[in-house]
Design an enzyme around this catalytic site. Structure first.
Site, PDB file in Angstrom:
ATOM      1  CG  HIS A  79      44.023  44.204  46.460  1.00  0.00           C
ATOM      2  ND1 HIS A  79      44.503  43.802  47.865  1.00  0.00           N
ATOM      3  CD2 HIS A  79      42.764  44.928  46.966  1.00  0.00           C
ATOM      4  CE1 HIS A  79      43.896  44.141  48.895  1.00  0.00           C
ATOM      5  NE2 HIS A  79      43.033  45.117  48.385  1.00  0.00           N
TER       6      HIS A  79
HETATM    7  C1  T46 Z   1      41.642  45.554  51.350  1.00  0.00           C
HETATM    8  C2  T46 Z   1      42.608  45.797  52.442  1.00  0.00           C
HETATM    9  C3  T46 Z   1      42.562  47.179  52.913  1.00  0.00           C
HETATM   10  C4  T46 Z   1      39.742  36.374  54.034  1.00  0.00           C
HETATM   11  O1  T46 Z   1      39.667  34.829  53.817  1.00  0.00           O
HETATM   12  N1  T46 Z   1      38.480  36.847  54.081  1.00  0.00           N
HETATM   13  C5  T46 Z   1      38.618  38.151  54.152  1.00  0.00           C
HETATM   14  O2  T46 Z   1      37.535  39.012  54.363  1.00  0.00           O
HETATM   15  C6  T46 Z   1      39.655  38.955  53.839  1.00  0.00           C
HETATM   16  C7  T46 Z   1      39.705  40.526  53.837  1.00  0.00           C
HETATM   17  C8  T46 Z   1      40.821  38.182  53.484  1.00  0.00           C
HETATM   18  N2  T46 Z   1      40.909  36.774  53.518  1.00  0.00           N
HETATM   19  C9  T46 Z   1      41.849  36.020  53.130  1.00  0.00           C
HETATM   20  C10 T46 Z   1      42.616  36.399  51.721  1.00  0.00           C
HETATM   21  C11 T46 Z   1      44.065  36.054  51.740  1.00  0.00           C
HETATM   22  O3  T46 Z   1      44.352  34.573  51.742  1.00  0.00           O
HETATM   23  O4  T46 Z   1      43.082  36.425  53.989  1.00  0.00           O
HETATM   24  C12 T46 Z   1      44.166  36.517  53.248  1.00  0.00           C
HETATM   25  C13 T46 Z   1      44.820  37.943  53.331  1.00  0.00           C
HETATM   26  O5  T46 Z   1      44.155  38.732  52.708  1.00  0.00           O
HETATM   27  P1  T46 Z   1      44.701  39.857  51.803  1.00  0.00           P
HETATM   28  O6  T46 Z   1      46.103  39.494  51.059  1.00  0.00           O
HETATM   29  O7  T46 Z   1      43.842  40.056  50.616  1.00  0.00           O
HETATM   30  O8  T46 Z   1      45.028  40.937  52.859  1.00  0.00           O
HETATM   31  P2  T46 Z   1      45.484  42.429  52.567  1.00  0.00           P
HETATM   32  O9  T46 Z   1      45.919  43.278  53.827  1.00  0.00           O
HETATM   33  O10 T46 Z   1      46.339  42.565  51.313  1.00  0.00           O
HETATM   34  O11 T46 Z   1      43.882  43.207  51.948  1.00  0.00           O
HETATM   35  C14 T46 Z   1      42.889  43.553  52.791  1.00  0.00           C
HETATM   36  C15 T46 Z   1      41.585  43.059  51.945  1.00  0.00           C
HETATM   37  O12 T46 Z   1      41.753  41.721  51.574  1.00  0.00           O
HETATM   38  C16 T46 Z   1      41.342  44.055  51.084  1.00  0.00           C
HETATM   39  O13 T46 Z   1      39.950  43.983  50.766  1.00  0.00           O
HETATM   40  O14 T46 Z   1      41.055  46.223  50.582  1.00  0.00           O
HETATM   41  O15 T46 Z   1      42.940  44.879  53.344  1.00  0.00           O
END
Ligand code: T46
Length: 136
Positions: free
Chosen positions: A50
């Site tokens: 993303h």
């Molecule tokens: C990024 C990279 C480096 C939340 O509820 N609160 C939060 O603050 C975050 C970061 C995530 N979430 C939830 C959203 C999803 O259901 O946690 C789950 C996993 O998040 P995501 O799939 O977006 O995780 P990554 O590792 O793909 O990405 C994260 C960050 O979301 C993003 O901002 O830049 O780490």
């Protein structure tokens, strides 16, 4: 490639060990509103896929290692984080993927905004359109 840079954090140490402090306006160039951390990442997993519209973040691997792919729509670069005294500042339109997490990797991220799903671009073609529109 613009929109990311490595920050070297000063390590404060004495005979007891080391300490690094991150403060907004000093070594974090934004207001700090949120901290999250990623750990116990399973072997072979790729996270991210993303970009963010407005969010500014600093990623720090405080233990272990992992690699970021950073893509500005024109170029892709890779950067491996493996030291608690290095912070990866990412701002602007950058598609990111993270992979090659070591078993012990703890990735701490400091952000300038609260969690907001509407700030995410999770489709690569939409990201490229946004980059092209931003140039015009
Ligand atoms: C990024 C990279 C480096 C939340 O509820 N609160 C939060 O603050 C975050 C970061 C995530 N979430 C939830 C959203 C999803 O259901 O946690 C789950 C996993 O998040 P995501 O799939 O977006 O995780 P990554 O590792 O793909 O990405 C994260 C960050 O979301 C993003 O901002 O830049 O780490």
């Amino acid at each position: 490639m613009s929109n990311y840079e490595l920050i070297n954090f000063k390590t404060l140490g004495d005979e007891r060990g080391s300490l690094i402090a991150i403060e907004e306006g000093y070594n974090a160039p934004f207001d700090i509103k949120r901290v999250y951390y990623i750990f116990d990442t399973k072997e072979g997993v790729i996270r991210g896929y993303h970009a963010h519209i407005n969010l500014k973040q600093i990623a720090i691997v405080v233990k272990g290692s992992c690699t970021f792919i950073l893509d500005n729509g024109k170029q892709r670069e890779e950067i491996t984080l493996n030291s608690p005294n290095k912070g990866l500042l990412i701002e602007g339109l950058i598609w990111r993927e993270m992979y090659d997490f070591s078993d012990d990797c703890v990735l701490v991220v400091i952000a300038n905004e609260l969690y907001d799903e509407s700030d995410y671009i999770r489709d690569y073609q939409s990201f490229i359109s946004k980059v092209n529109n931003a140039k015009n």
